[in-house]
Design an enzyme around this catalytic site. Structure first.
Site, PDB file in Angstrom:
ATOM      1  N   LYS A  30    -128.827 -34.829  68.503  1.00  0.00           N
ATOM      2  CA  LYS A  30    -128.352 -34.727  67.084  1.00  0.00           C
ATOM      3  C   LYS A  30    -129.113 -35.698  66.108  1.00  0.00           C
ATOM      4  O   LYS A  30    -129.203 -35.293  65.177  1.00  0.00           O
ATOM      5  CB  LYS A  30    -126.856 -34.619  67.199  1.00  0.00           C
ATOM      6  CG  LYS A  30    -126.145 -36.319  67.480  1.00  0.00           C
ATOM      7  CD  LYS A  30    -124.804 -36.098  67.612  1.00  0.00           C
ATOM      8  CE  LYS A  30    -124.054 -37.477  68.049  1.00  0.00           C
ATOM      9  NZ  LYS A  30    -124.555 -38.688  67.094  1.00  0.00           N
ATOM     10  N   THR A  31    -129.317 -37.103  66.762  1.00  0.00           N
ATOM     11  CA  THR A  31    -129.781 -38.170  65.772  1.00  0.00           C
ATOM     12  C   THR A  31    -131.220 -37.630  65.506  1.00  0.00           C
ATOM     13  O   THR A  31    -131.609 -37.823  64.446  1.00  0.00           O
ATOM     14  CB  THR A  31    -129.812 -39.378  66.782  1.00  0.00           C
ATOM     15  OG1 THR A  31    -128.403 -39.728  67.068  1.00  0.00           O
ATOM     16  CG2 THR A  31    -130.125 -40.418  65.657  1.00  0.00           C
ATOM     17  N   ASP A 213    -122.864 -37.445  60.386  1.00  0.00           N
ATOM     18  CA  ASP A 213    -122.974 -37.560  61.674  1.00  0.00           C
ATOM     19  C   ASP A 213    -121.397 -37.502  62.170  1.00  0.00           C
ATOM     20  O   ASP A 213    -120.571 -37.768  61.741  1.00  0.00           O
ATOM     21  CB  ASP A 213    -123.528 -38.732  62.141  1.00  0.00           C
ATOM     22  CG  ASP A 213    -124.093 -39.049  63.574  1.00  0.00           C
ATOM     23  OD1 ASP A 213    -124.018 -37.914  64.448  1.00  0.00           O
ATOM     24  OD2 ASP A 213    -124.229 -39.853  64.234  1.00  0.00           O
ATOM     25  N   GLU A 214    -121.300 -37.044  63.677  1.00  0.00           N
ATOM     26  CA  GLU A 214    -120.074 -37.176  64.404  1.00  0.00           C
ATOM     27  C   GLU A 214    -118.996 -36.329  63.288  1.00  0.00           C
ATOM     28  O   GLU A 214    -117.769 -36.949  63.240  1.00  0.00           O
ATOM     29  CB  GLU A 214    -119.605 -38.545  64.622  1.00  0.00           C
ATOM     30  CG  GLU A 214    -120.802 -39.345  65.595  1.00  0.00           C
ATOM     31  CD  GLU A 214    -120.582 -38.744  66.923  1.00  0.00           C
ATOM     32  OE1 GLU A 214    -120.103 -37.587  67.283  1.00  0.00           O
ATOM     33  OE2 GLU A 214    -121.272 -39.524  67.870  1.00  0.00           O
ATOM     34  N   GLN A 244    -116.041 -32.775  71.919  1.00  0.00           N
ATOM     35  CA  GLN A 244    -116.192 -34.293  71.997  1.00  0.00           C
ATOM     36  C   GLN A 244    -115.278 -34.997  70.795  1.00  0.00           C
ATOM     37  O   GLN A 244    -115.275 -36.024  70.582  1.00  0.00           O
ATOM     38  CB  GLN A 244    -117.497 -35.085  71.824  1.00  0.00           C
ATOM     39  CG  GLN A 244    -118.396 -34.663  72.910  1.00  0.00           C
ATOM     40  CD  GLN A 244    -119.806 -35.517  72.788  1.00  0.00           C
ATOM     41  OE1 GLN A 244    -119.537 -36.617  73.058  1.00  0.00           O
ATOM     42  NE2 GLN A 244    -120.862 -34.791  72.544  1.00  0.00           N
ATOM     43  N   ARG A 596    -121.515 -38.878  79.930  1.00  0.00           N
ATOM     44  CA  ARG A 596    -122.393 -40.011  79.803  1.00  0.00           C
ATOM     45  C   ARG A 596    -123.212 -40.127  81.003  1.00  0.00           C
ATOM     46  O   ARG A 596    -124.268 -40.959  80.856  1.00  0.00           O
ATOM     47  CB  ARG A 596    -121.127 -41.248  79.736  1.00  0.00           C
ATOM     48  CG  ARG A 596    -120.084 -41.153  78.811  1.00  0.00           C
ATOM     49  CD  ARG A 596    -120.613 -41.056  77.550  1.00  0.00           C
ATOM     50  NE  ARG A 596    -120.617 -39.692  77.125  1.00  0.00           N
ATOM     51  CZ  ARG A 596    -120.964 -39.104  76.048  1.00  0.00           C
ATOM     52  NH1 ARG A 596    -122.056 -39.854  75.380  1.00  0.00           N
ATOM     53  NH2 ARG A 596    -121.027 -37.763  76.041  1.00  0.00           N
TER      54      ARG A 596
END
Length: 663
Positions: A30-31, A213-214, A244, A596
């Site tokens: 995503k970044t 973002d997020e 998430q 993770r």
């Protein structure tokens, strides 16, 4: 530049026909999409950097994004580009428009401890549980954009009615101090934009394209800020993952994802499902678990990084055995695979689970770091002392003035401070300066004024000494004058007071030594301390140490090998999560923990635990049953793996061990 992106990433970067929601699964890049889109806006659509804002939740994420954009621009100018957190953007808006709300541009920002102090003064209590609960309630109302009046009107019980009254008094106190708290940094810009259309239009022209973002972590207040800034045209790209969303307890509202489709009917949705982090087995496990939650948007993570090792499930006799087992497995795995300590993470639901793990890691001489540990500079006693240093360096620092005047108490009450705050606001001057104004002094009682001027004169004397006398000497005299040691022993339990006083002496000793070695004055050292407290935790090189972290703090991170511990009913899911919505959030927490892991995942649970001195039987978490049977190996159970595969695996392990021993 776009050739390095996969098809959905490329589509997300190039899409410019209206509002866009990018559903970005864990580890799906995503970044990369956000940073490439910023460059695409500049290079291909003629946007000036100053008209673009990328908004995220942490300084670390903002820093990483800024560095990546600079690398992609390859020396082209990026001056004016805004890559920031929600709160930093709110601060920029507030600094610019403060006068519209009757604030001076140099208003003060109170941190959590400062705001708790204001609430404590209003409630006239030191009951920490009550104070924290009231602070949390006020914060929730602010994040939901509720005024004190609305909070009182919608109160459901007596506690809410009382809290709403405290909220009103708290806001009055903040206004009098010309101060805002953390939540106000978003709430007040929304209030400005809702009531002053000119200010909103100015900022809409300034920030013509937003990248968020997020997005699943936004609360009602943050959503309103985005909605107001983007206007009806909706020139934005929101990147998020409904799987998430794990921050409902701090106001994040997953409804914001659903709300987007209502508020922006022309919204385009693009899914990023290819994961660049984990093996197929880990992703299958994550998909299986999260499939038990209802979905806003269907998506399934996949990877071409190979099948990978089975997920290991290990029961432990009790929590001590669990800690010992994890430490031993880290050592054995590290020896066998020639990895680094930093390749390992131990993740848990609650901070209390870390204590025994820490003990075992120390015993085995395994280096580790604990995520979310309190910074030395965040300790109350150090902040108390720093407030005096800040005030000596700059008497116009209003939050430092408020903290220093009230810690320890010097006869300067909240009424005096409120009147001082109101006067300073009317004249647009600092609290310190206001104290010496003749017209303010005429309206004050003799005793209140005497205490206030005594304090200000003391600061003036310290200011005169600070540039010339040895730093250690000035500090010792400061501590003696304010009687800080006596204050600690009067307000804390003896053991806590001793610890805090020890921290103060350590801090003073460190500053004294630094002053002698560098021939620095107290003023120069104060600047050094301010810089260090801001930069703490920003070391360039990551230490070679096992990472211990709560699941909440681990979101956004990745590790080669993850140990997910205490996966039991009552811990994960948490015993307080009894209704369906809370169980769904706990399941998302499990999903975050699984995703993770890059190469291996080990899940542990205890058969019994000690609670309040009594042994209790523990049940494995329901989430373990939701894992795909074929991808899981239960320790102590007969393996369902094909015998030929087991034989090949054993031969590989022996070959690896031989190779290691030869080296």
């Amino acid at each position: 530049m776009l050739s390095k992106l996969n098809d959905p990433q490329r589509e997300a970067v190039k899409y410019m026909s209206g509002p866009l929601l990018v559903l970005a699964g864990a580890g799906s890049g995503k970044t990369r999409v956000i940073t490439h889109k910023i460059v695409h806006l500049i290079d291909s659509h003629g946007f000036e950097p100053k008209h673009i804002a990328a908004i995220t939740f942490t300084n670390k994420a903002a820093r990483e994004m800024q560095e990546r954009v600079s690398g992609l621009l390859e020396g082209k100018p990026s001056k004016g580009l805004t890559v920031t957190t929600f709160h930093s953007l709110g601060l920029q808006i507030l600094r610019s428009e403060a006068q519209l709300l009757g604030y001076k541009p140099r208003f003060s920002i109170l941190d959590s401890a400062d705001s708790l102090k204001v609430i404590s003064d209003i409630l006239t209590t030191t009951d920490k549980q009550l104070l924290k609960r009231t602070q949390w309630r006020i914060s929730s109302w602010k994040n939901a954009l509720m005024s004190p009046e609305s909070a009182a009107k919608n109160a459901e019980d007596e506690l809410d009615v009382a809290s709403a009254k405290i909220y009103q008094l708290y806001q009055q106190a903040l206004k009098a101090y010309q101060a805002v708290d953390f939540d106000d940094l978003i709430r007040l810009p929304v209030e400005i934009f809702q009531t002053h259309r000119d200010a909103l239009h100015k900022w809409q022209l300034k920030l013509r394209y937003l990248l968020i973002d997020e997005y699943q972590d936004t609360n009602a207040c943050q959503y309103q800020l985005v909605k107001l800034l983007t206007g009806s045209q909706g020139q934005f790209t929101a990147v998020g993952d409904d799987d998430q969303a794990i921050y409902a307890w701090r106001g994040a509202d997953m409804e914001n994802l659903r709300q987007l489709t209502t508020d922006f009917p022309q919204l385009q949705v693009i899914k990023l499902e290819q994961n660049y982090r984990s093996t197929v087995r880990i992703l299958r496990a994550a998909n299986h678990v999260i499939a038990n939650n209802p979905k806003l948007f269907e998506k399934k993570l996949w990877s071409d990084l190979g099948v990978g090792d089975p997920i290991q499930i290990h029961p432990a006799k009790d929590e001590e055995h669990e800690a010992e087992m994890v430490a031993m497995k880290i050592l054995a795995h590290k020896f066998e695979h020639r990895t680094f300590y930093k390749d390992y993470a131990v993740l848990y639901r609650g901070n209390h689970q870390a204590r025994l793990i820490e003990q075992q890691l120390r015993q085995q001489k395994i280096p580790y770091t604990v995520s979310g540990g309190q910074s030395f500079f965040d300790r109350a006693e150090i902040k108390d002392l720093i407030s005096y240093l800040r005030l000596i360096a700059n008497e116009d620092d209003d939050p430092a003035f408020i903290r220093a005047t009230t810690t320890p108490k010097k006869g300067i009450g909240s009424t005096t401070l409120e009147r001082l705050g109101e006067y300073a606001a009317e004249r647009h001057i600092s609290l310190f300066e206001a104290a010496f104004e003749p017209s303010f002094q005429r309206d004050m009682g003799k005793k209140q004024l005497e205490d206030l001027i005594t304090f200000c004169d003391f600061i003036n004397r310290m200011q005169q000494r600070a540039p010339r006398d040895p730093a250690g000497e000035v500090l010792q005299d400061l501590l003696t004058a304010i009687q800080y040691e006596a204050f600690l022993y009067d307000s804390e339990e003896p053991r806590a007071a001793e610890t805090k006083w020890g921290n103060v002496l350590d801090f003073v000793g460190w500053l004294t030594k630094k002053g002698t070695e560098e021939d620095s004055t107290l003023l120069q050292l104060t600047q050094t301390v301010a810089l260090m407290s801001m930069l703490e935790g920003r070391e360039e090189g990551e230490p070679d140490a096992v990472k211990l972290s709560t699941l909440h703090a681990a979101k956004g991170l990745e590790f080669g090998h993850v140990f997910l511990i205490g996966v039991e009913e009552g811990i994960l899911p948490h015993h307080a999560s009894t209704d369906v919505a809370k169980i769904e959030e706990e399941r998302r927490l499990m999903y975050v923990g699984i995703t993770r892991a890059q190469r291996s995942l080990t899940i542990t649970y205890c058969k019994k635990r000690k609670r309040a001195g009594e042994w209790e039987h523990c049940e494995p978490s329901r989430f373990i049953d939701e894992l795909p049977e074929d991808d899981v190996r239960h320790a102590g159970k007969a393996s369902t793996t094909d015998p030929a595969e087991r034989k090949a695996n054993a031969a590989n392990r022996i070959a690896q061990m031989k190779a290691i021993l030869k080296k």
